[in-house]
Every structure is written in C-alpha cells, then in structure tokens.
Enzyme design. Structure first.
Site, PDB file in Angstrom:
ATOM      1  N   HIS A 320      53.543  47.074  47.725  1.00 15.91           N
ATOM      2  CA  HIS A 320      54.033  46.917  46.560  1.00 15.91           C
ATOM      3  C   HIS A 320      53.479  46.456  45.766  1.00 15.91           C
ATOM      4  O   HIS A 320      53.138  46.663  44.372  1.00 15.91           O
ATOM      5  CB  HIS A 320      54.984  45.742  47.319  1.00 15.91           C
ATOM      6  CG  HIS A 320      55.548  46.377  48.219  1.00 15.91           C
ATOM      7  ND1 HIS A 320      56.072  46.810  49.542  1.00 15.91           N
ATOM      8  CD2 HIS A 320      57.768  46.631  48.461  1.00 15.91           C
ATOM      9  CE1 HIS A 320      57.488  47.193  49.860  1.00 15.91           C
ATOM     10  NE2 HIS A 320      57.846  47.180  49.319  1.00 15.91           N
ATOM     11  N   HIS A 363      52.595  40.539  54.615  1.00 18.29           N
ATOM     12  CA  HIS A 363      51.487  40.778  53.949  1.00 18.29           C
ATOM     13  C   HIS A 363      50.511  40.046  53.941  1.00 18.29           C
ATOM     14  O   HIS A 363      51.195  38.569  53.804  1.00 18.29           O
ATOM     15  CB  HIS A 363      51.251  41.591  52.768  1.00 18.29           C
ATOM     16  CG  HIS A 363      51.777  43.135  52.781  1.00 18.29           C
ATOM     17  ND1 HIS A 363      51.326  43.976  53.161  1.00 18.29           N
ATOM     18  CD2 HIS A 363      52.941  44.170  52.193  1.00 18.29           C
ATOM     19  CE1 HIS A 363      51.516  44.836  52.664  1.00 18.29           C
ATOM     20  NE2 HIS A 363      52.845  44.711  52.956  1.00 18.29           N
ATOM     21  N   ASP A 367      45.616  41.280  51.989  1.00 13.83           N
ATOM     22  CA  ASP A 367      46.098  42.632  51.909  1.00 13.83           C
ATOM     23  C   ASP A 367      46.663  42.811  49.691  1.00 13.83           C
ATOM     24  O   ASP A 367      46.283  43.645  49.050  1.00 13.83           O
ATOM     25  CB  ASP A 367      47.177  43.457  52.087  1.00 13.83           C
ATOM     26  CG  ASP A 367      47.451  42.785  53.797  1.00 13.83           C
ATOM     27  OD1 ASP A 367      45.910  43.293  54.150  1.00 13.83           O
ATOM     28  OD2 ASP A 367      48.197  42.650  54.838  1.00 13.83           O
TER      29      ASP A 367
END
Length: 449
Positions: A320, A363, A367
């Site tokens: 994302h 996350h 990350d």
C-alpha cells in the site's frame, strides 16, 4: 524564412514542433532575433524561472542548435551569391567553374581562353585533376566543390523525434509489471502457509503502536485514498502528450518494486502485527485451493475493502505504501508546475494514507519505512539515468550501469534523447470521438452566394 525574421507566432510554432509547449506563454512576445539571444541569465528570473527547474537547459540546447542552423543558412546564401557571380549557379549543380591564370571555363558555354575541362569537384586554391590535387602554383585560382544533396527519403539522427512513442516497448513494460504482480500474489499465498500462529508468536514490539491505539476504520481510509491517488495518476497519464514513455517508466518501476517485495516477504516471515488479525485457514499443500485464493486476490486488486485479501505474511514491505508513494511521485513529476495546488493536495493525501496504514496496526513501522525508501530511491535513480545521456553508456566511471536491470533500462530508454516535458494532449481516440459529435447544417440553394 531566416530565424531573425520570425514573428512571435513563428516562435510559438517552433516551440510546439520541439515539444516545448510549456514555454509558449512565457515566450509568446519574443521574435526570432530575441529567441536567438536567450541565455542562462534569462532563466534566473520570472517568467522563465517558473516554467522549469532545470534552468532552461533543454530549451537552451535547442536554441544553440537553432543558432548554428541560422548561421549556416546565412553564410550559405552569401556563398551562393558569390558563386553565382563567378559562373556557378546558386543551386550548385551545373556550371562549375575553375578560375585562374590559365583562363576561365563556364560550364554553360565554350571556353573563352586556354582552359581545362570543368571539374566536378575541386578545392579552393587548387583543382582536382584525375585522382589527385594539382598544386595552386600550376593551376592557381579558385575551384568550387559541389556538395550533393541527400537522396530523397533519406533521414538522419537529427530528423528523428527525440521522444519517440514506441508503444511496443511500453507493452513489454506492462507485461513485466503484470508478471511481477502475479508472482507477488503467488508468493503471498506461499508465505501465508509459513506465518506462525499469533498465540505462539505474538506481534513484535513497535514504537508507533505504543504511541497510538488501533483504529479499525483507518485501513479502509488508506485504501480509499490509494484508489483516489491512483485515479488521479491515471487521468494525468491518459492526458499526457508522451504517455507511452511515461507509462513504461511507471510499469517498470512498479513491477520492479513488487519483484523486490517477493524477495523480502519470502526470505523473512514476520508474525502478524496485531492480535486483531484473522488470517484465512491454511490449506496444507492443497494447490487447487491456493490457486483459487491467488485468482480471487488478483480479481480484487489485493484490497481488503473488496474482500479479496484474507491472507497474512506480506508485511515486509508494505505494498500500500508503494502505490501511495509512486502515484504521488509520478503526479508531481509529470504534471505542470502551475498545478502546485494539486501537488500539495496529493502530498496531503499521501501523508494521511501512510499515517492510516500505521494507525490501523496492519503493518509494522519498518514495513512503511522500507517501502518509502525503496520506492523513492528507485524512482529517483531511474529518472536520473533517463535524463542523463552519459548514464546510458557502459563505462568504467558509470557505476549505475552495474545495476541488474540496466539492460532492461536501455531497451526502454535508448531512443529517449531529452527530458520529457510536462505537456498534455488529448488521446487520438478521444479526439475522434469529439470530432464525431460535430454537426454541420446544409445551406439551402437560395442561401448560397
């Protein structure tokens, strides 16, 4: 027409032919003579300083070429006039003459004095005789060289567009990106089987999670923002004049980022970031069930809001974050600088999206940090190489040529000879659709003059 005789309209037309339409408004009041006198100092202040951030380097290079062409044309006219007065036609074809102590020969008539045959080639202060040159002490005078014009249909490197479309290469980049995306989805399915149960291996400590409690709605907001940024980028790309070049850059970069993601996910499998995760049950080697999950995830774009993503393990690094960051970078790079309000809006959406990823606790912070770093570094490195011709060559001092994807980069960018301008143009299909909506009325015979 000589460049020095150009009007403002001629200057604007030349800028359009060179793909430099962003300068049209700023240089509309200049004539040809003023265009030839442009220098680096003119780009230090408005309005030219607002058009580009490279100090007008691209335009100055084109102007320098224009100066040379103008100089050659002016001196060619002078040379032709002098040649005509000495018995040579202005087009330089028949009527070559050799003038000296031995007499004068006119190619259109008989010699007046003791002459030698008119030569098809020659040099100043000498004449070409047979296969060698005769010294001017023997033949003296002047001889004119006939330079043959290029054959019809012949082209050279200067006549080719510096920004060719080459949709075939763009298609290769699209295929590369799709392959990497499918491979990433398959890898998520593989890694999902290796994720340890959260009861046995609790989430790793994360400083952001200590500061902010989890908000269940945050990840949905992140995905909505990601879809909005992606839509803005697709509109920007569809309207860009050089959409083929821009498109293959986007697809290659995003494909490479997902390829890297396959490696990082596989080599290190992190436990789930929170106890709220509900991972899909493991299939224990049932390849048909794995394939079904892969197809379902691809069909849903790998988004949670579509209900297609229920697998765990794709944590290092965040996909994302890659999409949010890459869409913002491309929008900012390939839209005009006068759209600064749009750039700030996209930056705000990007920042809120990244914050929502962390706020959802879907996350780890590492990350997002790694995804941001890898995405920006690859974007900046690729565009630096694409905009510097010296970096497209293998040499002992060109260290960027040692990256593993350098040959792919050369295939995609070999014929791109200049920086891609921020200029929009309607797609051909849309132009045809708009023309088809035009209606014409037929005048009655009595109305015709």
């Amino acid at each position: 027409m000589k460049v020095s005789d150009w009007t403002g309209e001629d200057v604007v037309r030349w800028l359009g032919d060179q793909g430099l339409q962003e300068y049209c408004d700023a240089l509309r009041s200049l004539n040809g003579r003023a265009l030839l006198e442009l220098g680096p100092s003119d780009f230090a202040s408005p309005p030219l300083s607002r058009v580009t951030s490279d100090g007008g380097q691209q335009l100055l290079e084109r102007v320098q070429t224009l100066r040379l062409e103008h100089h050659i044309r002016v001196h060619k006219n002078v040379h032709n006039g002098h040649a005509t007065s000495n018995g040579v036609k202005a087009n330089g074809t028949p009527g070559l003459s050799v003038k000296g102590d031995t007499g004068v020969t006119n190619g259109n008539g008989p010699p007046k004095h003791k002459t030698q045959p008119a030569q098809r080639n020659g040099v100043r202060n000498g004449a070409l005789v047979g296969n060698g040159f005769a010294d001017d002490r023997h033949h003296g005078g002047n001889a004119w060289i006939q330079i043959p014009l290029p054959a019809a249909g012949a082209t050279d490197s200067s006549s080719r567009s510096p920004l060719p479309e080459e949709w075939g290469r763009t298609g290769v980049a699209v295929l590369y990106a799709v392959t990497c995306f499918v491979l990433t989805t398959v890898m998520i399915s593989v890694v999902h089987e290796r994720v340890p149960p959260k009861e046995d291996t609790p989430p790793l400590p994360d400083k952001f999670f200590d500061w902010f409690d989890r908000k269940e709605w945050a990840f949905m907001v992140c995905e909505v923002i990601g879809l909005l940024l992606l839509a803005l980028w697709l509109v920007n790309w569809a309207l860009h004049k050089h959409r083929s070049i821009v498109g293959r850059r986007f697809f290659f970069i995003i494909g490479t980022l997902y390829l890297y993601r396959c490696v990082t996910m596989y080599i290190t499998t992190l436990p789930v970031p929170g106890m709220h995760f509900r991972c899909a049950p493991k299939v224990m080697g049932d390849h048909m069930s794995q394939a079904g999950r892969v197809f379902k995830m691809i069909a849903g774009g790998g988004l949670t809001i579509t209900g297609s993503h229920h697998m765990c393990g794709d944590y290092l690094y965040s996909g994302h974050t890659v999409i949010l960051t890459l869409c913002y970078l491309f929008i900012k790079e390939y839209s005009p600088r006068r759209f600064w309000w749009c750039h700030w809006l996209c930056w705000l959406l990007w920042a809120v999206g990244l914050f929502c990823i962390l706020l959802a606790h879907d996350h780890y912070s590492i990350d997002v940090v790694v995804a941001y770093y890898v995405t920006t570094q690859l974007f900046w490195l690729y565009h630096t190489m694409a905009n510097q011709q010296a970096l497209k060559e293998h040499s002992p001092t060109n260290f960027v040529s040692r990256v593993w994807w350098f040959r792919i980069f050369l295939y995609l960018e070999a014929n791109v000879q200049s920086t891609v301008p921020r200029h929009y143009q309607l797609p051909s299909l849309l132009k045809r659709l708009l023309r088809s909506q035009v209606r014409y009325s037929r005048l009655a015979d009595s109305e015709c003059p």
